[in-house]
Design an enzyme around this catalytic site. Sequence first.
Site, PDB file in Angstrom:
ATOM      1  N   SER A 216      -3.211  -0.555  -2.911  1.00  0.00           N
ATOM      2  CA  SER A 216      -4.501  -0.269  -3.056  1.00  0.00           C
ATOM      3  C   SER A 216      -4.493   0.397  -4.171  1.00  0.00           C
ATOM      4  O   SER A 216      -4.010   0.119  -5.305  1.00  0.00           O
ATOM      5  CB  SER A 216      -5.073   0.134  -1.785  1.00  0.00           C
ATOM      6  OG  SER A 216      -6.469   0.382  -1.940  1.00  0.00           O
ATOM      7  N   ASP A 332      -8.393 -10.580   1.941  1.00  0.00           N
ATOM      8  CA  ASP A 332      -8.729  -9.042   1.669  1.00  0.00           C
ATOM      9  C   ASP A 332     -10.063  -9.046   1.257  1.00  0.00           C
ATOM     10  O   ASP A 332     -10.314  -9.375  -0.109  1.00  0.00           O
ATOM     11  CB  ASP A 332      -7.589  -8.729   0.708  1.00  0.00           C
ATOM     12  CG  ASP A 332      -7.671  -7.024   0.399  1.00  0.00           C
ATOM     13  OD1 ASP A 332      -8.890  -6.371   0.864  1.00  0.00           O
ATOM     14  OD2 ASP A 332      -6.854  -6.663  -0.246  1.00  0.00           O
ATOM     15  N   HIS A 363      -6.397  -6.403   3.712  1.00  0.00           N
ATOM     16  CA  HIS A 363      -6.074  -5.456   2.951  1.00  0.00           C
ATOM     17  C   HIS A 363      -4.669  -5.039   2.812  1.00  0.00           C
ATOM     18  O   HIS A 363      -4.191  -4.862   4.356  1.00  0.00           O
ATOM     19  CB  HIS A 363      -7.098  -4.351   2.738  1.00  0.00           C
ATOM     20  CG  HIS A 363      -6.631  -3.530   1.731  1.00  0.00           C
ATOM     21  ND1 HIS A 363      -6.713  -3.908   0.514  1.00  0.00           N
ATOM     22  CD2 HIS A 363      -6.517  -2.040   1.618  1.00  0.00           C
ATOM     23  CE1 HIS A 363      -6.430  -2.926  -0.640  1.00  0.00           C
ATOM     24  NE2 HIS A 363      -6.677  -1.697   0.350  1.00  0.00           N
TER      25      HIS A 363
END
Length: 609
Positions: A216, A332, A363
């Site tokens: 991320s 995601d 994710h």
Amino acid sequence: MKIFSKKIQVLLFLLTVGTTLSFAQEKAQPVFKDGKAQIVDAFNTPDKWIREDLFVETTFDSDGDGKLDRMHVDVTRPYQTETEGLKLPVVYESSPYYAGVARGNGDEFWDVNHELGVWGPEHTHPEVIRTGERPIISNSQISTWVPRGYIVVHSSSPGTGLSQGAPTVGGDNESLAPKAVIDWLNGRAKGYTEPYGGEEVKAYWTTGNVGMTGTSYNGTIPLAAATTGVDGLKAIIPVAPNTSYYHYYRSNGLVRSPGGYLGEDIDVLYDFINSGDEAKRARNNKVIRDTEMRNGQDRITGDYNDFWAGRDYLNDMAPMKAALFMSHGFNDWNVMPEHSYRIFKKAEEMGLETQIYYHQNGHGGPPPIAMMNAWFTHYLFGIDNGVEKSENKAYIVREYDDRDNPTPYADFPNPQSQDVTLHLTPGAPGYGGLTLESTSNQGTETLVDNYSFAGEALAQAEFTEHRLLYLTPKLKEDIHISGLPKITVKLASSKPAANLSVWLVSLPWEDGRRTRITDNIITRGWADPQNYKSLSESKPLKPGKFYEITFDLEPDDQVIRAGQQIGLMIFSSDKNFTLHPKPGTELTIDLDGTSLTLPIVGGLTKDKF
């Protein structure tokens, strides 16, 4: 006597050399098998690891105090780097999250319940209470890489934790900060024992070869560092990285939230990570959040502008030379799969050594450790294990397979994909058709916007005026979609502004039967019809006038099983992603002027329906 004496000398010399060699063999060294670094018992001694922290001086002053910002850095290394002079490469992860984040109650998000083209009510700005103590910033990556003969380094990004500066959420300082750390690891920047003053610290224990990874935001920073072209950064493995803050908070001109964070925008993320020096926060808030972000983020039009262009790493890739191994999930809906795809394709175009790993979940999700190990072993230790020579650029986890068992492909999209255009036939408020034949004079169909109905409910409804749904016949055999679906919509709105949302679904709905997340959603896309001509300049729509807009849906690689139907769903406000204007806006779709293009492996013919 002299001859005997000489023999004794030779014997003593050989004994000495043998003893020296024996001693050398006892020294701990990295071990490689099948092209991968192995766990070495001498390195797998957590109680003996050397753990220390320092402050690396950068080339910028982002908090405006007249002093170059210093980044807080920690180091974890095998003790042999101190006692035996062993030099090892580095696995480096940087983050804005290490020292804690803001914990709001929902009021920190923008209110999305308002008409399009206006600012929503102001939201609150929660404060972060910094956590963590010196010398440990994070324990991530350590148990994986230190026992295999790597040094692990962490740093807090600017304006977070004990790192000086200001958080900018994609500003230049977030690229230059990890560059400074890599420069320090290679003897080109200075490190100190304290944030101000202090004794100089040198990285005498490393080869200077650095690999970066993280998930991320922590996956964004390796890309940010790589775009500087810094020497020593050999390879990066970004996992679900945010590669453009415009693509994260906007979609084809539309103000759109990331999935799961309705009402988040870049200033909300700024508050979330703002864990730095409390004495500097007031200045940083005024200069960065309340001025630069407020003026640049533009929640009124959603247009692409210089502010967003400066936070799009695709625009900064020219100096990049590090090898790139991307990882992402096709489902995601937070950091959407286009983020990795766009950088991967640009890196290919630039001739960089590149691979991509896609799975079918949401994710996060790094590549299998064996793949990461081979990647770092080659680029950081220089072991010739063939990873850069692989004929396969893409590794995709098929729908029912384990994530550690991806299927290799020559590239993504699949080189055998062919664009197939499908056309619409009428059927509202029930189901229309999606066919290979293009037929004229199909007329128009109208939907009525109502954000209170979630997309999943609209896709499963047999009859509703709040969406238009067009289905293929039942598939007679599996169809493999690989690439970027594209839609062209010819529409008229009853108001000067409207949301436009598009889902590609697989019906009938089969909740809970499959292993992947959001089982029946193939892919999605959103757009602002006001940007039908330009992403950077929107124009109000004339009610009743038809406009044509074309845009890509999110990339996907999925096998749709025989017996299913592929459905194109067109609606307006997407409950979990877009603003929520008052229900009632009508979108009228010209069926002749609307089409869907699917990238299908091997193409598509009538006999497959």
